[in-house]
Design a protein around this motif. Structure first.
Motif, short mmCIF file in Angstrom:
data_model
loop_
_atom_site.label_atom_id
_atom_site.label_comp_id
_atom_site.label_asym_id
_atom_site.label_seq_id
_atom_site.Cartn_x
_atom_site.Cartn_y
_atom_site.Cartn_z
N GLY A 120 0.79 -1.24 0.00
CA GLY A 120 0.00 0.00 0.00
C GLY A 120 0.82 1.28 0.00
O GLY A 120 0.26 2.37 -0.06
N ASN A 121 2.15 1.18 0.05
CA ASN A 121 2.98 2.38 0.12
C ASN A 121 3.32 2.86 -1.30
O ASN A 121 4.45 2.72 -1.79
CB ASN A 121 4.25 2.11 0.93
CG ASN A 121 4.98 3.39 1.30
OD1 ASN A 121 4.73 4.44 0.71
ND2 ASN A 121 5.86 3.32 2.27
N SER A 122 2.31 3.44 -1.97
CA SER A 122 2.50 3.83 -3.38
C SER A 122 3.64 4.81 -3.60
O SER A 122 4.43 4.63 -4.54
CB SER A 122 1.23 4.45 -3.95
OG SER A 122 0.19 3.56 -3.81
N PRO A 123 3.77 5.89 -2.78
CA PRO A 123 4.88 6.83 -3.04
C PRO A 123 6.23 6.13 -3.05
O PRO A 123 7.04 6.33 -3.97
CB PRO A 123 4.77 7.83 -1.88
CG PRO A 123 3.34 7.78 -1.46
CD PRO A 123 2.91 6.36 -1.67
N THR A 143 3.78 -8.82 9.28
CA THR A 143 3.72 -8.22 10.61
C THR A 143 2.31 -8.22 11.20
O THR A 143 2.12 -7.83 12.35
CB THR A 143 4.21 -6.76 10.56
OG1 THR A 143 3.50 -6.10 9.51
CG2 THR A 143 5.70 -6.68 10.30
N GLY A 144 1.34 -8.62 10.40
CA GLY A 144 -0.05 -8.63 10.90
C GLY A 144 -0.62 -7.23 11.07
O GLY A 144 -1.60 -7.03 11.77
N LEU A 145 -0.01 -6.24 10.39
CA LEU A 145 -0.47 -4.86 10.53
C LEU A 145 -1.46 -4.47 9.43
O LEU A 145 -1.87 -3.32 9.32
CB LEU A 145 0.72 -3.89 10.53
CG LEU A 145 1.64 -4.00 11.75
CD1 LEU A 145 2.89 -3.14 11.58
CD2 LEU A 145 0.91 -3.61 13.03
N GLY A 146 -1.82 -5.43 8.57
CA GLY A 146 -2.86 -5.17 7.58
C GLY A 146 -2.36 -4.74 6.22
O GLY A 146 -3.17 -4.33 5.38
N ASP A 147 -1.05 -4.75 5.98
CA ASP A 147 -0.53 -4.44 4.65
C ASP A 147 0.49 -5.53 4.27
O ASP A 147 1.19 -6.05 5.14
CB ASP A 147 0.12 -3.05 4.64
CG ASP A 147 0.19 -2.45 3.23
OD1 ASP A 147 -0.18 -3.16 2.26
OD2 ASP A 147 0.61 -1.29 3.11
#
Ligand SMILES: CC(C)(COP(=O)(O)OP(=O)(O)OC[C@H]1O[C@@H](n2cnc3c(N)ncnc32)[C@H](O)[C@@H]1OP(=O)(O)O)[C@@H](O)C(=O)NCCC(=O)NCCS
Length: 165
Positions: A120-123, A143-147
């Motif tokens: 999700g980190n497009s930039p 990491t289970g952080l959703g990304d």
């Protein structure tokens, strides 16, 4: 109006300012200071400065021994108000040169650089892909952080091949 950007290698005198930047995401001055000191004393880093203010940082490290020719970009950050001015790209370009010199000074060659980011980190992904980094593995949500985590690699030899063709 934005001031001029200076970039340079991170040194011991930068530890205090860098610790303040990292403390914002670490939530602890002590942990942030440990992380920053480790990179400046044992690994490598470049900074971007505008009007004496620290606005960008890239930390990298050699992986394994120098003969393996592997380096990792561990952190890259540019202050929000200074983004899209080319600072991230400059830090990355200059660091690649610095890392190549680091290996050459030991009689070795940088073979591959790697870094992890998230889907999700497009930039960040746009920047890395513009610079020639390629997706080496889609790793899932480690990491289970959703990304989902992604491993990118970059080979200077590949860059030279591309420049020839
Ligand atoms: C990723 C990050 C370092 C980029 O820094 P930056 O200084 O804004 O990037 P640059 O201005 O050098 O961008 C260079 C190129 O990357 C791409 N890019 C960067 N940010 C982009 C965005 N928000 N949207 C689309 N493309 C982008 C563009 O191709 C851009 O070239 P262009 O401006 O000529 O179109 C910055 O957004 C940041 O600090 N993000 C938060 C921390 C982070 O996620 N770090 C990466 C961890 S893996």
């Amino acid at each position: 109006m934005h001031g001029d950007v200076d970039t340079r290698r991170a040194i011991n005198d930068d530890i205090e300012d860098l610790t303040k930047v990292y403390a914002k995401s670490y939530g602890s001055i002590e942990q942030a200071g440990k992380h920053v000191r480790d990179f400046i004393e044992n690994h490598g880093g470049r900074l971007a400065v505008v009007d004496g203010r620290l606005v960008g940082v890239l930390f990298w490290m050699q992986r394994e021994t120098a003969s393996h020719g592997q380096a990792e970009i561990v952190d890259l950050w540019v202050e929000e108000s200074e983004r899209r001015r080319g600072i991230g790209q400059t830090l990355l370009k200059e660091s690649i040169r610095e890392i190549e010199d680091h290996y050459l000074s030991q009689g070795q060659t940088l073979k591959v650089m790697l870094l992890f980011t998230t889907e999700g980190n497009s930039p960040a992904r746009m920047l890395y892909e513009k610079m020639g980094f390629q997706v080496a593995a889609n790793l899932g949500d480690l990491t289970g952080l959703g990304d989902k985590d992604i491993l990118y690699t970059y080979s200077p030899a590949q860059r030279s091949e591309n420049e020839k063709s």
